[in-house]
Design a protein around this motif. Structure first.
Motif, PDB file in Angstrom:
ATOM      1  N   TRP A   1       0.699  -1.013   0.027  1.00 58.30           N
ATOM      2  CA  TRP A   1       0.083   0.014   0.004  1.00 58.30           C
ATOM      3  C   TRP A   1       0.842   1.220  -0.038  1.00 58.30           C
ATOM      4  N   GLY A   2       0.558   2.208  -0.842  1.00 57.04           N
ATOM      5  CA  GLY A   2       1.292   3.277  -0.847  1.00 57.04           C
ATOM      6  C   GLY A   2       1.094   4.350   0.176  1.00 57.04           C
ATOM      7  N   ASP A   3      -0.113   4.206   0.831  1.00 55.27           N
ATOM      8  CA  ASP A   3      -0.403   4.885   2.271  1.00 55.27           C
ATOM      9  C   ASP A   3      -0.855   3.987   3.155  1.00 55.27           C
ATOM     10  N   GLN A   4       0.093   3.965   4.163  1.00 54.34           N
ATOM     11  CA  GLN A   4      -0.281   2.975   5.212  1.00 54.34           C
ATOM     12  C   GLN A   4      -1.564   2.995   6.020  1.00 54.34           C
ATOM     13  N   SER A   5      -1.972   4.653   6.413  1.00 53.62           N
ATOM     14  CA  SER A   5      -3.084   5.040   6.937  1.00 53.62           C
ATOM     15  C   SER A   5      -4.448   4.330   6.167  1.00 53.62           C
ATOM     16  N   LEU A   6      -4.074   4.647   4.867  1.00 60.82           N
ATOM     17  CA  LEU A   6      -5.297   4.163   3.903  1.00 60.82           C
ATOM     18  C   LEU A   6      -5.440   2.417   4.318  1.00 60.82           C
ATOM     19  N   CYS A   7      -4.236   1.649   4.223  1.00 58.13           N
ATOM     20  CA  CYS A   7      -4.383   0.417   4.615  1.00 58.13           C
ATOM     21  C   CYS A   7      -4.985   0.071   5.872  1.00 58.13           C
ATOM     22  N   GLY A   8      -4.646   0.904   6.911  1.00 56.20           N
ATOM     23  CA  GLY A   8      -5.314   0.640   8.091  1.00 56.20           C
ATOM     24  C   GLY A   8      -6.604   1.054   8.121  1.00 56.20           C
ATOM     25  N   SER A   9      -7.361   1.660   7.366  1.00 58.92           N
ATOM     26  CA  SER A   9      -8.838   1.976   7.331  1.00 58.92           C
ATOM     27  C   SER A   9      -9.342   0.652   6.782  1.00 58.92           C
ATOM     28  N   VAL A  10      -8.781  -0.066   5.950  1.00 57.11           N
ATOM     29  CA  VAL A  10      -9.226  -1.088   5.307  1.00 57.11           C
ATOM     30  C   VAL A  10      -9.086  -2.278   6.342  1.00 57.11           C
ATOM     31  N   GLN A  11      -8.073  -2.107   7.060  1.00 59.50           N
ATOM     32  CA  GLN A  11      -7.635  -3.369   8.071  1.00 59.50           C
ATOM     33  C   GLN A  11      -8.970  -3.440   9.052  1.00 59.50           C
ATOM     34  N   LEU A  12      -9.362  -1.918   9.386  1.00 58.74           N
ATOM     35  CA  LEU A  12     -10.392  -1.747  10.236  1.00 58.74           C
ATOM     36  C   LEU A  12     -11.722  -2.653   9.807  1.00 58.74           C
ATOM     37  N   ALA A  13     -12.061  -2.262   8.369  1.00 63.41           N
ATOM     38  CA  ALA A  13     -13.414  -2.956   7.844  1.00 63.41           C
ATOM     39  C   ALA A  13     -13.155  -4.567   7.741  1.00 63.41           C
ATOM     40  N   VAL A  14     -11.976  -4.877   7.613  1.00 61.62           N
ATOM     41  CA  VAL A  14     -11.813  -6.262   7.730  1.00 61.62           C
ATOM     42  C   VAL A  14     -12.004  -6.923   8.828  1.00 61.62           C
TER      43      VAL A  14
END
Length: 264
Positions: free
Chosen positions: A155-168
């Protein structure tokens, strides 16, 4: 198109008509085109085209009518995007386009309307509503997304990855705890509490607040609000210890700021 996709009794359609709808509309090319339009079909772009390539914008009344028509068309576009990703036999295909769109963003890149739509659409595929309608398909998507968010370096943006981690994390926890959907839940090889904690460390809630909820156009579509609302409420319901940790972190940060202010 939108009316047909929203019709609650689509299974009652004749097979020939149902097949025609799928072959004509529920396909990747249409979905990609709709995503492109969420970016290109804007009031500014359409007004510029009319002013430079046609006979102008007309008087103020005509401009107001045009603005209303464009805004209504934008709402229809979003409805169609979300209805397509909600289709159990298409949602997995949609993920293949949505994930790369989000993964390529870098810190500092503009998180525009199209990116917000992509995020909402992605989370929609594993939302409580999707899990209820098609638990087997949603569990497959959860397994795919779990592998995606585990590899944070992709992921280019780790925070954006974190938001999807939350949803998962929320989606898997809900699937595992639901007595109705439990049979459809595969054995996910992951600790949900750790995944939720990782999402918090990656500033998932900051992304939801700043990039999603504060995004232009967020409040103009009911699905946007429903998806974000369901995610946040589900986190509170399914991860109460993590919520208390967040409160402690916030209190510590406020205390530190107060101390810094007192010390000049």
């Amino acid at each position: 198109f939108r009316v047909l996709l929203k019709w609650p009794r689509r299974e009652d359609l004749p097979i020939s008509l149902s097949s025609a709808i799928k072959s004509s509309f529920v396909q990747r090319g249409v979905f990609r085109h709709l995503l492109d339009l969420t970016s290109s079909f804007t009031i500014v772009n359409e007004f510029t085209t009319l002013a430079t390539k046609h006979q102008g914008l007309g008087n103020q009344q005509h401009q107001n009518m045009l603005r209303s028509m464009i805004e209504e068309t934008q709402r229809v576009l979003l409805d169609c995007v979300y209805l397509l990703v909600a289709s159990p036999d298409f949602s997995q295909t949609a993920i293949a386009d949505l994930c790369p769109l989000l993964k390529k963003l870098q810190p500092g890149d503009r998180f525009g309307h199209t990116q917000m739509v992509a995020w909402i659409a992605l989370v929609y595929t594993i939302s409580p509503k999707a899990l209820q309608i098609a638990p087997t398909e949603s569990s497959t998507i959860l397994a795919t997304l779990l592998e995606d968010v585990r590899n944070e370096t992709a992921w280019g943006d780790q925070s954006l990855c974190g938001s999807v981690q939350l949803a998962v994390a929320v989606g898997i926890r809900r699937l595992q705890l639901s007595p109705v959907d439990h049979a459809a839940a595969p054995a996910f090889d992951v600790n949900m509490d750790r995944l939720a904690e990782r999402a918090m460390m990656n500033h998932a809630f900051e992304v939801v607040r700043k990039c999603i909820i504060q995004n232009d156009g967020f409040h103009s579509n009911e699905t946007n609000i429903q998806v974000a609302d369901a995610l946040l409420k589900s986190f509170i319901l399914l991860f109460p210890p993590k919520l208390m940790e967040m409160e402690r972190y916030s209190e510590d940060e406020l205390a530190m700021l107060d101390e810094c202010a007192a010390n000049g």
